[in-house]
Design a protein around this motif. Structure first.
Motif, mmCIF file in Angstrom:
data_model
loop_
_atom_site.group_PDB
_atom_site.id
_atom_site.type_symbol
_atom_site.label_atom_id
_atom_site.label_comp_id
_atom_site.label_asym_id
_atom_site.label_seq_id
_atom_site.Cartn_x
_atom_site.Cartn_y
_atom_site.Cartn_z
ATOM 1 N N ASP A 57 0.855 -1.482 -0.055
ATOM 2 C CA ASP A 57 0.028 0.030 0.069
ATOM 3 C C ASP A 57 0.732 1.356 -0.008
ATOM 4 N N PRO A 58 0.836 2.271 -0.906
ATOM 5 C CA PRO A 58 1.349 3.386 -1.024
ATOM 6 C C PRO A 58 1.529 4.318 0.170
ATOM 7 N N TRP A 59 0.300 4.325 0.739
ATOM 8 C CA TRP A 59 0.115 5.325 1.839
ATOM 9 C C TRP A 59 0.942 4.536 3.239
ATOM 10 N N ALA A 60 0.707 3.477 3.363
ATOM 11 C CA ALA A 60 1.543 2.633 4.255
ATOM 12 C C ALA A 60 3.040 2.534 4.297
ATOM 13 N N ARG A 61 3.355 2.442 3.088
ATOM 14 C CA ARG A 61 4.920 2.514 2.513
ATOM 15 C C ARG A 61 5.414 4.102 3.047
ATOM 16 N N GLU A 62 4.616 5.000 2.465
ATOM 17 C CA GLU A 62 5.065 6.521 2.683
ATOM 18 C C GLU A 62 5.354 6.660 4.342
ATOM 19 N N GLU A 63 4.147 6.137 5.042
ATOM 20 C CA GLU A 63 4.182 6.454 6.414
ATOM 21 C C GLU A 63 5.313 5.876 7.212
ATOM 22 N N PHE A 64 5.418 4.646 6.660
ATOM 23 C CA PHE A 64 6.449 3.708 7.453
ATOM 24 C C PHE A 64 7.899 4.236 7.234
ATOM 25 N N SER A 65 7.999 4.577 5.810
ATOM 26 C CA SER A 65 9.365 5.306 5.669
ATOM 27 C C SER A 65 9.683 6.657 6.381
ATOM 28 N N MET A 66 8.432 7.533 6.259
ATOM 29 C CA MET A 66 8.636 8.692 7.147
ATOM 30 C C MET A 66 9.135 8.485 8.444
ATOM 31 N N ILE A 67 8.454 7.538 9.133
ATOM 32 C CA ILE A 67 8.794 7.459 10.432
ATOM 33 C C ILE A 67 10.009 7.004 10.663
ATOM 34 N N VAL A 68 10.489 5.924 9.992
ATOM 35 C CA VAL A 68 11.822 5.432 10.303
ATOM 36 C C VAL A 68 12.809 6.254 9.720
ATOM 37 N N ARG A 69 12.479 7.304 8.762
ATOM 38 C CA ARG A 69 13.577 8.311 8.332
ATOM 39 C C ARG A 69 13.615 9.487 9.589
ATOM 40 N N THR A 70 12.513 9.670 10.231
ATOM 41 C CA THR A 70 12.267 10.689 11.288
ATOM 42 C C THR A 70 13.042 10.055 12.605
ATOM 43 N N MET A 71 13.170 9.008 13.002
ATOM 44 C CA MET A 71 13.799 8.278 13.891
ATOM 45 C C MET A 71 15.223 8.258 13.624
ATOM 46 N N ASP A 72 15.596 8.061 12.548
ATOM 47 C CA ASP A 72 16.970 8.399 11.770
ATOM 48 C C ASP A 72 17.585 9.494 11.987
ATOM 49 N N VAL A 73 16.689 10.654 11.789
ATOM 50 C CA VAL A 73 17.373 11.791 11.902
ATOM 51 C C VAL A 73 17.592 12.233 13.342
ATOM 52 N N GLU A 74 16.960 11.775 14.173
ATOM 53 C CA GLU A 74 16.939 12.248 15.635
ATOM 54 C C GLU A 74 18.414 11.368 16.072
ATOM 55 N N PHE A 75 18.378 10.096 15.369
ATOM 56 C CA PHE A 75 19.752 9.498 15.943
ATOM 57 C C PHE A 75 20.944 10.129 15.624
ATOM 58 N N LEU A 76 20.924 10.483 14.254
ATOM 59 C CA LEU A 76 21.959 11.111 13.749
ATOM 60 C C LEU A 76 22.291 12.305 14.447
ATOM 61 N N ARG A 77 21.228 13.154 14.649
ATOM 62 C CA ARG A 77 21.367 14.369 15.400
ATOM 63 C C ARG A 77 21.985 14.022 16.899
ATOM 64 N N SER A 78 21.633 13.030 17.693
ATOM 65 C CA SER A 78 22.098 12.904 18.916
ATOM 66 C C SER A 78 23.508 12.441 18.705
ATOM 67 N N ARG A 79 23.850 11.681 17.857
ATOM 68 C CA ARG A 79 25.294 11.282 17.663
ATOM 69 C C ARG A 79 26.260 12.495 17.339
ATOM 70 N N ALA A 80 25.619 13.231 16.455
ATOM 71 C CA ALA A 80 26.550 14.562 16.310
ATOM 72 C C ALA A 80 26.703 15.338 17.377
ATOM 73 N N GLN A 81 25.579 15.502 18.254
ATOM 74 C CA GLN A 81 25.692 16.323 19.565
ATOM 75 C C GLN A 81 26.931 15.902 20.550
ATOM 76 N N GLU A 82 26.818 14.517 20.589
ATOM 77 C CA GLU A 82 27.658 13.648 21.445
ATOM 78 C C GLU A 82 29.097 13.959 20.805
ATOM 79 N N ALA A 83 29.462 13.888 19.523
ATOM 80 C CA ALA A 83 30.626 13.866 19.034
ATOM 81 C C ALA A 83 31.226 15.338 19.376
ATOM 82 N N GLU A 84 30.296 16.352 19.246
ATOM 83 C CA GLU A 84 30.818 17.814 19.646
ATOM 84 C C GLU A 84 31.257 17.981 20.990
ATOM 85 N N LYS A 85 30.690 17.344 22.020
ATOM 86 C CA LYS A 85 30.961 17.319 23.178
ATOM 87 C C LYS A 85 32.479 16.598 23.550
ATOM 88 N N LYS A 86 32.796 15.820 22.792
ATOM 89 C CA LYS A 86 34.308 15.270 22.818
ATOM 90 C C LYS A 86 35.366 15.962 22.524
#
Length: 86
Positions: A57-86
């Motif tokens: 289902d195209p809508w289900a695929r888009e929703e799933f993709s958006m949620i996983v990409r949003t999680m990934d953005v937050e994960f990468l942001r957190s990793r970048a912030q941790e790297a800046e502290k070092k």
């Protein structure tokens, strides 16, 4: 290991949403590493994950993709912030 600031509050994952966390954890292995940081999960990997699970289902695929990409953005942001502290 390292602490991910966004997860330190340990948000509860509803059973119906567990599929997004499972996908994020699975797809994290598909990311490449750049010169100084991790790269985002490739969109092609998310699409392949959905294909294997026969989510068509195209809508289900888009929703799933958006949620996983949003999680990934937050994960990468957190990793970048941790790297800046070092």
């Amino acid at each position: 290991g390292f602490a991910v600031a966004a997860l330190e509050r340990k948000p509860a994952i509803e059973p119906r949403d567990r599929r997004f966390w499972d996908a994020f954890m699975h797809l994290g292995a598909a990311r490449s590493a750049g010169f100084a940081a991790l790269n985002p999960i490739p969109e092609t990997e998310i699409a392949a994950y959905l294909d294997v699970r026969m989510i068509e289902d195209p809508w289900a695929r888009e929703e799933f993709s958006m949620i996983v990409r949003t999680m990934d953005v937050e994960f990468l942001r957190s990793r970048a912030q941790e790297a800046e502290k070092k």
